[in-house]
Design a protein around this motif. Structure first.
Motif, PDB file in Angstrom:
ATOM      1  N   ASP A  91      -2.145 -37.375  23.224  1.00  0.00           N
ATOM      2  CA  ASP A  91      -3.762 -36.902  21.650  1.00  0.00           C
ATOM      3  C   ASP A  91      -4.703 -37.600  22.424  1.00  0.00           C
ATOM      4  O   ASP A  91      -5.316 -37.666  21.412  1.00  0.00           O
ATOM      5  CB  ASP A  91      -2.795 -38.076  20.685  1.00  0.00           C
ATOM      6  CG  ASP A  91      -2.469 -39.356  21.236  1.00  0.00           C
ATOM      7  OD1 ASP A  91      -3.703 -39.574  22.125  1.00  0.00           O
ATOM      8  OD2 ASP A  91      -2.236 -39.692  20.177  1.00  0.00           O
ATOM      9  N   GLY A  92      -4.315 -37.622  23.682  1.00  0.00           N
ATOM     10  CA  GLY A  92      -5.793 -38.285  24.173  1.00  0.00           C
ATOM     11  C   GLY A  92      -7.346 -40.002  24.199  1.00  0.00           C
ATOM     12  O   GLY A  92      -8.559 -40.151  23.872  1.00  0.00           O
TER      13      GLY A  92
ATOM     14  N   LYS B  25      -4.769 -31.689  26.519  1.00  0.00           N
ATOM     15  CA  LYS B  25      -3.684 -30.423  27.619  1.00  0.00           C
ATOM     16  C   LYS B  25      -4.334 -31.100  28.999  1.00  0.00           C
ATOM     17  O   LYS B  25      -5.118 -31.158  29.172  1.00  0.00           O
ATOM     18  CB  LYS B  25      -4.069 -29.197  27.567  1.00  0.00           C
ATOM     19  CG  LYS B  25      -3.291 -28.126  26.483  1.00  0.00           C
ATOM     20  CD  LYS B  25      -3.288 -26.795  26.398  1.00  0.00           C
ATOM     21  CE  LYS B  25      -3.099 -26.310  24.660  1.00  0.00           C
ATOM     22  NZ  LYS B  25      -2.411 -24.668  24.944  1.00  0.00           N
ATOM     23  N   ILE B  26      -3.011 -31.436  29.741  1.00  0.00           N
ATOM     24  CA  ILE B  26      -3.018 -31.983  30.696  1.00  0.00           C
ATOM     25  C   ILE B  26      -1.617 -31.779  31.972  1.00  0.00           C
ATOM     26  O   ILE B  26      -1.474 -31.183  31.380  1.00  0.00           O
ATOM     27  CB  ILE B  26      -3.499 -33.778  30.816  1.00  0.00           C
ATOM     28  CG1 ILE B  26      -1.666 -34.405  30.339  1.00  0.00           C
ATOM     29  CG2 ILE B  26      -4.275 -34.288  29.894  1.00  0.00           C
ATOM     30  CD1 ILE B  26      -1.371 -36.188  30.390  1.00  0.00           C
ATOM     31  N   LEU B  27      -2.283 -31.880  33.534  1.00  0.00           N
ATOM     32  CA  LEU B  27      -1.246 -32.004  34.426  1.00  0.00           C
ATOM     33  C   LEU B  27      -0.536 -33.233  34.796  1.00  0.00           C
ATOM     34  O   LEU B  27      -1.602 -34.253  34.891  1.00  0.00           O
ATOM     35  CB  LEU B  27      -2.257 -30.889  35.692  1.00  0.00           C
ATOM     36  CG  LEU B  27      -0.856 -30.550  36.579  1.00  0.00           C
ATOM     37  CD1 LEU B  27       0.317 -29.841  36.405  1.00  0.00           C
ATOM     38  CD2 LEU B  27      -1.593 -29.710  37.327  1.00  0.00           C
ATOM     39  N   ILE B  28       0.137 -33.826  34.972  1.00  0.00           N
ATOM     40  CA  ILE B  28       1.035 -35.072  35.416  1.00  0.00           C
ATOM     41  C   ILE B  28       1.638 -34.511  36.567  1.00  0.00           C
ATOM     42  O   ILE B  28       2.626 -33.653  36.478  1.00  0.00           O
ATOM     43  CB  ILE B  28       1.905 -35.316  34.401  1.00  0.00           C
ATOM     44  CG1 ILE B  28       1.210 -35.142  32.976  1.00  0.00           C
ATOM     45  CG2 ILE B  28       3.143 -36.584  34.426  1.00  0.00           C
ATOM     46  CD1 ILE B  28       2.150 -35.793  31.391  1.00  0.00           C
TER      47      ILE B  28
ATOM     48  N   GLY C  81      -9.339 -32.210  31.996  1.00  0.00           N
ATOM     49  CA  GLY C  81     -10.619 -31.583  31.529  1.00  0.00           C
ATOM     50  C   GLY C  81     -11.878 -32.314  32.030  1.00  0.00           C
ATOM     51  O   GLY C  81     -11.637 -33.290  31.291  1.00  0.00           O
ATOM     52  N   LEU C  82     -13.097 -31.826  31.918  1.00  0.00           N
ATOM     53  CA  LEU C  82     -13.991 -33.284  32.192  1.00  0.00           C
ATOM     54  C   LEU C  82     -15.659 -32.621  30.939  1.00  0.00           C
ATOM     55  O   LEU C  82     -15.226 -31.140  30.635  1.00  0.00           O
ATOM     56  CB  LEU C  82     -15.380 -33.096  32.499  1.00  0.00           C
ATOM     57  CG  LEU C  82     -14.875 -33.736  34.043  1.00  0.00           C
ATOM     58  CD1 LEU C  82     -15.526 -33.580  35.206  1.00  0.00           C
ATOM     59  CD2 LEU C  82     -14.708 -35.381  33.177  1.00  0.00           C
ATOM     60  N   GLY C  83     -15.408 -32.960  29.401  1.00  0.00           N
ATOM     61  CA  GLY C  83     -16.267 -32.344  28.548  1.00  0.00           C
ATOM     62  C   GLY C  83     -17.763 -32.495  28.522  1.00  0.00           C
ATOM     63  O   GLY C  83     -17.545 -33.384  30.135  1.00  0.00           O
ATOM     64  N   ALA C  84     -18.212 -32.426  27.781  1.00  0.00           N
ATOM     65  CA  ALA C  84     -19.797 -33.621  27.627  1.00  0.00           C
ATOM     66  C   ALA C  84     -19.845 -35.383  27.708  1.00  0.00           C
ATOM     67  O   ALA C  84     -20.270 -35.572  28.802  1.00  0.00           O
ATOM     68  CB  ALA C  84     -20.081 -33.165  26.545  1.00  0.00           C
ATOM     69  N   GLU C  85     -19.279 -35.704  26.608  1.00  0.00           N
ATOM     70  CA  GLU C  85     -18.709 -37.125  26.860  1.00  0.00           C
ATOM     71  C   GLU C  85     -17.004 -37.548  27.207  1.00  0.00           C
ATOM     72  O   GLU C  85     -17.047 -38.928  26.897  1.00  0.00           O
ATOM     73  CB  GLU C  85     -19.678 -37.563  25.869  1.00  0.00           C
ATOM     74  CG  GLU C  85     -21.017 -37.304  25.265  1.00  0.00           C
ATOM     75  CD  GLU C  85     -21.677 -37.726  24.918  1.00  0.00           C
ATOM     76  OE1 GLU C  85     -20.721 -38.733  23.808  1.00  0.00           O
ATOM     77  OE2 GLU C  85     -22.421 -38.002  23.900  1.00  0.00           O
ATOM     78  N   ASP C  86     -16.500 -36.924  27.238  1.00  0.00           N
ATOM     79  CA  ASP C  86     -15.319 -37.825  27.270  1.00  0.00           C
ATOM     80  C   ASP C  86     -14.075 -36.398  28.617  1.00  0.00           C
ATOM     81  O   ASP C  86     -14.464 -35.411  28.969  1.00  0.00           O
ATOM     82  CB  ASP C  86     -14.093 -37.604  25.690  1.00  0.00           C
ATOM     83  CG  ASP C  86     -14.290 -36.488  25.388  1.00  0.00           C
ATOM     84  OD1 ASP C  86     -14.904 -35.442  25.870  1.00  0.00           O
ATOM     85  OD2 ASP C  86     -14.468 -36.702  24.112  1.00  0.00           O
TER      86      ASP C  86
ATOM     87  N   THR D 274     -10.813 -33.713  28.335  1.00  0.00           N
ATOM     88  CA  THR D 274     -10.390 -33.151  27.703  1.00  0.00           C
ATOM     89  C   THR D 274      -9.366 -32.119  27.893  1.00  0.00           C
ATOM     90  O   THR D 274      -8.743 -31.954  29.468  1.00  0.00           O
ATOM     91  CB  THR D 274     -11.936 -31.268  27.671  1.00  0.00           C
ATOM     92  OG1 THR D 274     -11.649 -30.969  25.807  1.00  0.00           O
ATOM     93  CG2 THR D 274     -12.255 -30.875  28.477  1.00  0.00           C
ATOM     94  N   ASP D 275      -9.192 -30.675  27.557  1.00  0.00           N
ATOM     95  CA  ASP D 275      -8.076 -29.943  28.066  1.00  0.00           C
ATOM     96  C   ASP D 275      -8.659 -29.629  29.007  1.00  0.00           C
ATOM     97  O   ASP D 275      -9.114 -29.190  29.668  1.00  0.00           O
ATOM     98  CB  ASP D 275      -8.053 -28.720  27.047  1.00  0.00           C
ATOM     99  CG  ASP D 275      -7.416 -29.139  25.677  1.00  0.00           C
ATOM    100  OD1 ASP D 275      -7.013 -30.251  25.560  1.00  0.00           O
ATOM    101  OD2 ASP D 275      -7.459 -28.026  24.468  1.00  0.00           O
TER     102      ASP D 275
END
Length: 118
Positions: free
Chosen positions: A18-19, A2-5, A77-82, A84-85
């Protein structure tokens, strides 16, 4: 994911991709550049070569960096290594942050933003 464009001349919109590298590149229209101007666990992703493209419109000013983003970008969003939502809370925060459309007029001192408020 999930992103904000945020597109030039438009209000921000929520989307789901899909990331994959391909889906992110398609969203911004080119090679990826990640910018980390926020204190939140969020990243701004834009086209690395947008400022070199004459057919790309100026989009939004980033006072945090003193720069202007050109072309479509998204917030994730920021995950541990990539990436994310983007959380619902941050989705709303950045929807409001980028809500107003900005137009840019060239002046002898550089681009001047004109904010279009609803």
């Amino acid at each position: 994911m999930k992103i904000l464009i945020v597109e030039p001349g438009k209000h921000p919109r929520e989307a789901e991709i899909d990331g994959s590298l391909e889906s992110m590149q398609k969203t911004v229209g080119g090679y990826l550049q990640a910018i980390y101007p926020f204190e939140d666990e969020a990243v701004l992703v834009c086209d690395d070569e947008s400022k070199l493209k004459s057919d790309t419109q100026w989009n939004r000013m980033l006072p945090e960096t003193g720069d202007i983003i050109k072309g479509t970008f998204f917030i994730a969003g920021l995950g541990a290594e990539d990436f994310t939502d983007l959380s619902a809370e941050l989705m709303e925060k950045y929807r409001q942050r980028f809500r107003n459309v900005e137009l840019f007029i060239p002046t002898p001192n550089g681009l001047m933003p004109i904010v279009i408020r609803d």
